[in-house]
Structures are given as C-alpha cells and as structure tokens.
Design a protein around this motif. Structure first.
Motif, PDB file in Angstrom:
ATOM      1  N   LYS A  23      10.284  -3.398   5.875  1.00  0.00           N
ATOM      2  CA  LYS A  23      10.069  -1.966   5.717  1.00  0.00           C
ATOM      3  C   LYS A  23      10.350  -1.561   4.287  1.00  0.00           C
ATOM      4  CE  LYS A  23      14.632  -0.549   7.351  1.00  0.00           C
ATOM      5  NZ  LYS A  23      15.368   0.285   8.263  1.00  0.00           N
ATOM      6  N   THR A  24       9.805  -0.413   3.944  1.00  0.00           N
ATOM      7  CA  THR A  24       9.992   0.150   2.630  1.00  0.00           C
ATOM      8  C   THR A  24      10.631   1.518   2.791  1.00  0.00           C
ATOM      9  OG1 THR A  24       8.002  -0.991   1.897  1.00  0.00           O
ATOM     10  CG2 THR A  24       8.826   0.736   0.481  1.00  0.00           C
ATOM     11  N   GLU A  25      11.732   1.733   2.121  1.00  0.00           N
ATOM     12  CA  GLU A  25      12.440   3.005   2.199  1.00  0.00           C
ATOM     13  C   GLU A  25      12.306   3.730   0.872  1.00  0.00           C
ATOM     14  OE1 GLU A  25      16.336   1.569   3.019  1.00  0.00           O
ATOM     15  OE2 GLU A  25      15.907   1.192   5.124  1.00  0.00           O
ATOM     16  N   GLY A  26      12.418   5.033   0.903  1.00  0.00           N
ATOM     17  CA  GLY A  26      12.321   5.820  -0.311  1.00  0.00           C
ATOM     18  C   GLY A  26      10.871   6.108  -0.656  1.00  0.00           C
ATOM     19  N   LYS A  27      10.695   6.773  -1.777  1.00  0.00           N
ATOM     20  CA  LYS A  27       9.364   7.149  -2.230  1.00  0.00           C
ATOM     21  C   LYS A  27       9.128   6.607  -3.626  1.00  0.00           C
ATOM     22  CE  LYS A  27       6.615  11.042  -0.982  1.00  0.00           C
ATOM     23  NZ  LYS A  27       6.423  12.444  -0.887  1.00  0.00           N
ATOM     24  N   TYR A  28       7.890   6.259  -3.915  1.00  0.00           N
ATOM     25  CA  TYR A  28       7.517   5.714  -5.206  1.00  0.00           C
ATOM     26  C   TYR A  28       8.002   6.633  -6.311  1.00  0.00           C
ATOM     27  CZ  TYR A  28       4.593   3.877  -8.936  1.00  0.00           C
ATOM     28  OH  TYR A  28       4.161   3.325 -10.110  1.00  0.00           O
ATOM     29  N   PRO A  29       8.609   6.190  -7.363  1.00  0.00           N
ATOM     30  CA  PRO A  29       8.886   4.815  -7.776  1.00  0.00           C
ATOM     31  C   PRO A  29      10.266   4.300  -7.374  1.00  0.00           C
ATOM     32  CG  PRO A  29       9.261   6.252  -9.631  1.00  0.00           C
ATOM     33  CD  PRO A  29       8.831   7.121  -8.472  1.00  0.00           C
ATOM     34  N   GLN A  30      11.045   5.062  -6.613  1.00  0.00           N
ATOM     35  CA  GLN A  30      12.382   4.618  -6.204  1.00  0.00           C
ATOM     36  C   GLN A  30      12.354   4.021  -4.803  1.00  0.00           C
ATOM     37  OE1 GLN A  30      12.172   7.955  -7.450  1.00  0.00           O
ATOM     38  NE2 GLN A  30      12.820   7.387  -9.492  1.00  0.00           N
ATOM     39  N   ASN A  31      11.619   2.945  -4.637  1.00  0.00           N
ATOM     40  CA  ASN A  31      11.531   2.278  -3.346  1.00  0.00           C
ATOM     41  C   ASN A  31      12.652   1.277  -3.164  1.00  0.00           C
ATOM     42  OD1 ASN A  31       8.298   2.599  -4.113  1.00  0.00           O
ATOM     43  ND2 ASN A  31       8.849   3.142  -2.040  1.00  0.00           N
ATOM     44  N   ILE A  32      13.033   1.080  -1.918  1.00  0.00           N
ATOM     45  CA  ILE A  32      13.947   0.007  -1.547  1.00  0.00           C
ATOM     46  C   ILE A  32      13.199  -0.846  -0.537  1.00  0.00           C
ATOM     47  CG2 ILE A  32      16.122  -0.597  -0.434  1.00  0.00           C
ATOM     48  CD1 ILE A  32      17.224   2.060  -1.492  1.00  0.00           C
ATOM     49  N   PHE A  33      13.064  -2.127  -0.847  1.00  0.00           N
ATOM     50  CA  PHE A  33      12.319  -3.055  -0.009  1.00  0.00           C
ATOM     51  C   PHE A  33      13.296  -3.867   0.829  1.00  0.00           C
ATOM     52  CE2 PHE A  33      10.026  -2.409  -3.979  1.00  0.00           C
ATOM     53  CZ  PHE A  33       8.822  -1.920  -3.508  1.00  0.00           C
ATOM     54  N   VAL A  34      13.065  -3.919   2.120  1.00  0.00           N
ATOM     55  CA  VAL A  34      13.862  -4.754   3.018  1.00  0.00           C
ATOM     56  C   VAL A  34      12.984  -5.953   3.357  1.00  0.00           C
ATOM     57  CG1 VAL A  34      15.097  -4.881   5.197  1.00  0.00           C
ATOM     58  CG2 VAL A  34      15.061  -2.733   3.916  1.00  0.00           C
ATOM     59  N   ARG A  68       2.407   3.215  -3.690  1.00  0.00           N
ATOM     60  CA  ARG A  68       1.741   4.418  -4.196  1.00  0.00           C
ATOM     61  C   ARG A  68       0.980   5.123  -3.085  1.00  0.00           C
ATOM     62  NH1 ARG A  68      -0.469   1.253  -9.313  1.00  0.00           N
ATOM     63  NH2 ARG A  68       1.330   1.470 -10.667  1.00  0.00           N
ATOM     64  N   LYS A  69       0.302   4.329  -2.268  1.00  0.00           N
ATOM     65  CA  LYS A  69      -0.452   4.898  -1.159  1.00  0.00           C
ATOM     66  C   LYS A  69       0.488   5.595  -0.175  1.00  0.00           C
ATOM     67  CE  LYS A  69      -4.060   3.645   2.097  1.00  0.00           C
ATOM     68  NZ  LYS A  69      -4.854   2.561   2.651  1.00  0.00           N
ATOM     69  N   MET A  70       1.652   4.992   0.089  1.00  0.00           N
ATOM     70  CA  MET A  70       2.636   5.598   0.986  1.00  0.00           C
ATOM     71  C   MET A  70       3.155   6.924   0.438  1.00  0.00           C
ATOM     72  SD  MET A  70       4.797   2.227   2.131  1.00  0.00           S
ATOM     73  CE  MET A  70       6.212   3.187   2.558  1.00  0.00           C
ATOM     74  N   ALA A  71       3.209   7.063  -0.890  1.00  0.00           N
ATOM     75  CA  ALA A  71       3.700   8.279  -1.526  1.00  0.00           C
ATOM     76  C   ALA A  71       2.616   9.344  -1.652  1.00  0.00           C
ATOM     77  CB  ALA A  71       4.261   7.956  -2.904  1.00  0.00           C
ATOM     78  N   GLY A  72       1.392   9.013  -1.226  1.00  0.00           N
ATOM     79  CA  GLY A  72       0.303   9.976  -1.309  1.00  0.00           C
ATOM     80  C   GLY A  72      -0.365  10.013  -2.677  1.00  0.00           C
ATOM     81  N   LEU A  73      -0.117   9.011  -3.487  1.00  0.00           N
ATOM     82  CA  LEU A  73      -0.732   8.918  -4.807  1.00  0.00           C
ATOM     83  C   LEU A  73      -1.937   7.982  -4.745  1.00  0.00           C
ATOM     84  CD1 LEU A  73       2.547   8.391  -6.843  1.00  0.00           C
ATOM     85  CD2 LEU A  73       1.202  10.478  -6.727  1.00  0.00           C
ATOM     86  N   PRO A  74      -2.846   8.080  -5.717  1.00  0.00           N
ATOM     87  CA  PRO A  74      -3.935   7.116  -5.756  1.00  0.00           C
ATOM     88  C   PRO A  74      -3.384   5.702  -5.936  1.00  0.00           C
ATOM     89  CG  PRO A  74      -4.309   8.906  -7.318  1.00  0.00           C
ATOM     90  CD  PRO A  74      -2.929   9.076  -6.776  1.00  0.00           C
ATOM     91  N   GLU A  75      -4.073   4.718  -5.362  1.00  0.00           N
ATOM     92  CA  GLU A  75      -3.595   3.335  -5.454  1.00  0.00           C
ATOM     93  C   GLU A  75      -3.500   2.852  -6.881  1.00  0.00           C
ATOM     94  OE1 GLU A  75      -5.794   0.637  -3.006  1.00  0.00           O
ATOM     95  OE2 GLU A  75      -5.557   1.891  -1.232  1.00  0.00           O
TER      96      GLU A  75
END
Length: 79
Positions: A23-34, A68-75
C-alpha cells in the motif's frame, strides 16, 4: 517481511528484485510505501550490490506515475 519507506528509490529497488508494494500512504510527493520483501532481499539492500539500472529506472518511473495518478495529478506531471 514488511518494510515501510518514504524513499521512492528504495521502493523501486525492492520491486526491481521481486518485492511488492502492498500500500501507499500519504499524497504525492510525501508518499510512504509499505513493501513486502523477503529477508534475503532486505539484507541485500543493506549491503548494497549490483542493480540492473534499466529495470530500476523503469520501476521508479512506474511508481512515480502511480503516485501522481493517486494524487489526482497528470501521470507525467513535471512540477
């Protein structure tokens, strides 16, 4: 074994060698990857070693596009 990291490079390293991002937590660019990795891969990451550069770069690009896509930004957002 699960490892959480805020480094996209570590996440790309793990996925290059067969690890999975659970899973990915947080929002781009401050993501935390598990990431789910085996103990051997975690040890290899600590001692450092050969990394197939092209595959690593492709995994890194894929992860950046996904977040980026998860944050609603263009890829291909460049800002």
């Amino acid at each position: 074994m699960t490892i959480s990291t805020d480094s996209i490079d570590k996440a790309a390293f793990f996925t290059t060698f067969g690890g999975k991002i659970i899973k990915t937590e947080g929002k781009y660019p401050q993501n935390i990857f598990v990431c789910e990795v085996n103990k051997l891969l975690a040890a290899y990451e600590l001692i450092g070693g050969y990394v197939p550069y092209n595959k690593f770069c492709n995994e890194r690009r894929k992860i950046k596009r996904m977040t980026r896509k998860m944050a609603g930004l263009p890829e291909y957002f460049t800002g």
